[in-house]
Design an enzyme around this catalytic site. Structure first.
Site, short mmCIF file in Angstrom:
data_model
loop_
_atom_site.label_atom_id
_atom_site.label_comp_id
_atom_site.label_asym_id
_atom_site.label_seq_id
_atom_site.Cartn_x
_atom_site.Cartn_y
_atom_site.Cartn_z
N LEU A 168 33.40 -6.90 29.00
CA LEU A 168 33.89 -7.70 27.86
C LEU A 168 34.85 -6.89 26.98
CD1 LEU A 168 30.50 -9.40 26.95
CD2 LEU A 168 32.57 -10.62 27.67
N LYS A 247 29.49 -7.21 15.41
CA LYS A 247 30.88 -7.50 15.00
C LYS A 247 31.68 -7.95 16.22
CE LYS A 247 35.10 -5.03 13.65
NZ LYS A 247 35.69 -3.71 13.31
N ASP A 252 41.96 -6.68 16.92
CA ASP A 252 42.16 -6.25 15.54
C ASP A 252 43.51 -5.59 15.36
OD1 ASP A 252 41.93 -5.50 12.93
OD2 ASP A 252 40.51 -3.87 13.29
N LYS A 259 47.88 -1.91 11.67
CA LYS A 259 47.60 -0.61 12.29
C LYS A 259 48.88 -0.06 12.91
CE LYS A 259 42.86 -1.74 13.81
NZ LYS A 259 42.10 -0.64 13.20
N ASP A 270 37.42 -4.23 19.84
CA ASP A 270 36.82 -4.21 18.50
C ASP A 270 35.66 -5.20 18.39
OD1 ASP A 270 36.77 -2.96 16.03
OD2 ASP A 270 37.96 -4.50 15.05
N GLU A 331 38.06 -5.19 7.98
CA GLU A 331 37.68 -6.60 8.12
C GLU A 331 36.30 -6.79 8.73
OE1 GLU A 331 38.16 -5.73 12.17
OE2 GLU A 331 39.35 -5.03 10.48
N ARG A 333 33.47 -5.46 8.17
CA ARG A 333 32.38 -5.57 7.18
C ARG A 333 32.36 -6.95 6.51
NH1 ARG A 333 34.71 -0.37 4.22
NH2 ARG A 333 35.24 -0.02 6.41
#
Length: 486
Positions: A168, A247, A252, A259, A270, A331, A333
């Site tokens: 995954l 998460k 991301d 980034k 991520d 993001e 969190r």
């Protein structure tokens, strides 16, 4: 093919010792194996191999691999069981050599610990090559002999669980979108009668008032999903469940706080937190572990668009707390804040969340161990003891009030999503932020950013996404379910 283990001798000149399977095979070929080993070079060091062909009609090739010292046991300095790690590494090397010879089947010496041997074989052979026309030959590992088949099978399931997480995490973000992630997990759990999977759409997320999660998702054209898994393995379905939260940012970009482009492709992983907790539940179901588990995975992309969060925006989480989004790349969190609030609805026995949360975690520990922040020594002990057995280690990090002050001292809202001294203790301020959404007395946050990928540090994993610490989570569940039983 056949993979056999051999122990190093205590003395430099002493003859190396075979495992019992090695001894039996040597007798079968009238001592030829021992003879060939002694004339083919110096004694085999740990992890080194020799290949012999034509020794026996059942096996075209025999790989002998060094296991290091016998009965090394738990190494207190390394915080793992040395024997198990040596077996995993040795078997992986041996199986890969059989694969290089394009032999489709390999029998594996249990080396005194069939579970570790199975883990080494199944983890060591795994490679993501779905999208390549030229693939490595598929090799099926099986146990040599029949003495430890139950332990072998358990090791296969542990390793397949980690491989599912690796699959995954490694797959491109256009192949594993939030909905495709959820559907893949649902498909894996379809055959279990005691599992229910709910794939919650954006409208449901909105009715739950998960404003922090939705604020991240709205930057992307890909709709968010909230994946909810109920595994009722316990004798009593009303027993308080263990709640796993992961998460699930399937890509991301950092959002408006973009980034750097170098290495950004790795941010397809991520959603490692969601991948590991979901894979752990799939494995727990396959092992039929007697415990109730709920898995929660908020899934979305973090993208820069005209609708994306802007630095300085204030959003409201499910529990009513307001959050100033000072950095849109912090993001994870925000997703977890809402999922953690929701986790409390289930009267949890414990909440464990996993997330590739901070680059600061990678700076602190590298890929040696997962950082664990917890308010519960009971939970810590279980995770730590599980990690000694799996070799996929955890290390306890501080949840001091010192860090809480750095996220609650915020000009526009109840909390800022980054610590006010920005770079200082970044993994710790992230954990302090999450703690603001937890009232349960047994909660642990696993920051898995450092263990997200493998270059060459773990010898039985190839280069790529690591799927760590799935086996430690499974072993932790197994220990917890023993606790419930006793």
């Amino acid at each position: 093919g056949l993979v056999l283990g051999i122990y190093s001798s205590e003395k430099e000149e002493g003859a190396a010792r075979f495992t019992s399977a090695g001894d039996a095979f040597d007798r079968l070929v009238s001592g030829k194996l021992r003879e060939l080993l002694s004339v083919s070079g110096p004694p085999l060091k740990k992890g080194k191999t020799r290949i012999f062909h034509g020794l026996h009609q059942d096996f075209t090739s025999v790989v002998v691999v060094g296991l290091g010292k016998q009965n090394a046991g738990v190494n207190d300095q390394e915080n793992w069981n040395e024997d198990k790690e040596n077996i995993r590494a040795a078997v992986a090397v041996g199986c890969r050599q059989i694969q290089d010879l394009e032999i489709p089947c390999v029998e594996v010496d249990p080396c005194g610990d069939a579970q570790a041997a199975a883990e080494g074989a199944v983890l060591g052979l795994h490679e993501y090559n779905e999208l390549k026309q030229k693939k490595k030959p598929v090799v099926t590992p099986q146990l040599h002999g029949s003495a430890e088949s139950e332990a072998w099978q358990k090791g296969v399931l542990y390793a397949e669980g980690q491989n599912l997480a690796r699959y995954l995490m490694e797959a491109p973000a256009n192949y594993v979108t939030p909905i495709k992630f959820a559907e893949r997990i649902e498909q894996k759990l379809r055959s279990f009668s005691n599992v229910k999977v709910h794939i919650r759409p954006e409208s449901w997320i909105a009715t739950q008032q998960m404003g922090a999660f939705l604020s991240v998702a709205k930057g992307s054209a890909e709709p968010p999903i909230f994946l909810e898994i109920h595994y009722s393995g316990g004798a009593n379905t009303n027993d308080s469940p263990l709640v796993f939260v992961g998460k699930g940012v399937t890509f991301d970009s950092g959002g408006i706080s973009l980034k750097p482009s170098s290495g950004m492709d790795a941010m397809r992983a991520d959603m490692g937190g969601a991948a590991t907790i979901c894979s752990a539940i799939v494995t727990a179901a396959a092992l039929n572990l007697p415990l109730n588990i709920i898995g929660l995975a908020p899934l979305c992309e973090n993208m820069p668009s005209g609708k994306a969060n802007k630095p300085g925006d204030v959003v409201r989480a499910k529990n009513g707390k307001t959050i100033q989004v000072d950095n849109t790349d912090a993001e994870g969190r925000l997703l977890l804040a809402d999922a953690l609030c929701y986790a409390h609805n289930f009267n949890p026995r414990a909440i464990v969340n996993a997330a590739t949360l901070t680059g600061a975690m990678d700076v602190a520990l590298g890929s040696a161990a997962t950082g664990v922040f917890t308010n519960s020594s009971w939970l810590w002990t279980h995770l730590y003891e599980a990690s000694i057995l799996t070799g996929d280690r955890v290390w306890r990090m501080p949840l001091f009030e010192h860090y809480t002050k750095q996220v609650t001292d915020c000009p526009l809202a109840d909390l800022s999503n980054i610590g006010k001294y920005s770079r200082a203790g970044g993994a710790c301020t992230a954990a302090a932020f999450l703690k603001e959404f937890v009232t349960a007395s047994h909660w642990a946050h696993l920051d898995i950013a450092g263990v997200m990928s493998n270059k060459d540090e773990v010898p039985y994993l190839r280069k790529g996404m690591a799927g760590r610490p799935t086996r430690t989570l499974v072993e932790f569940v197994a220990r917890l379910s023993q606790d419930s039983h006793n």
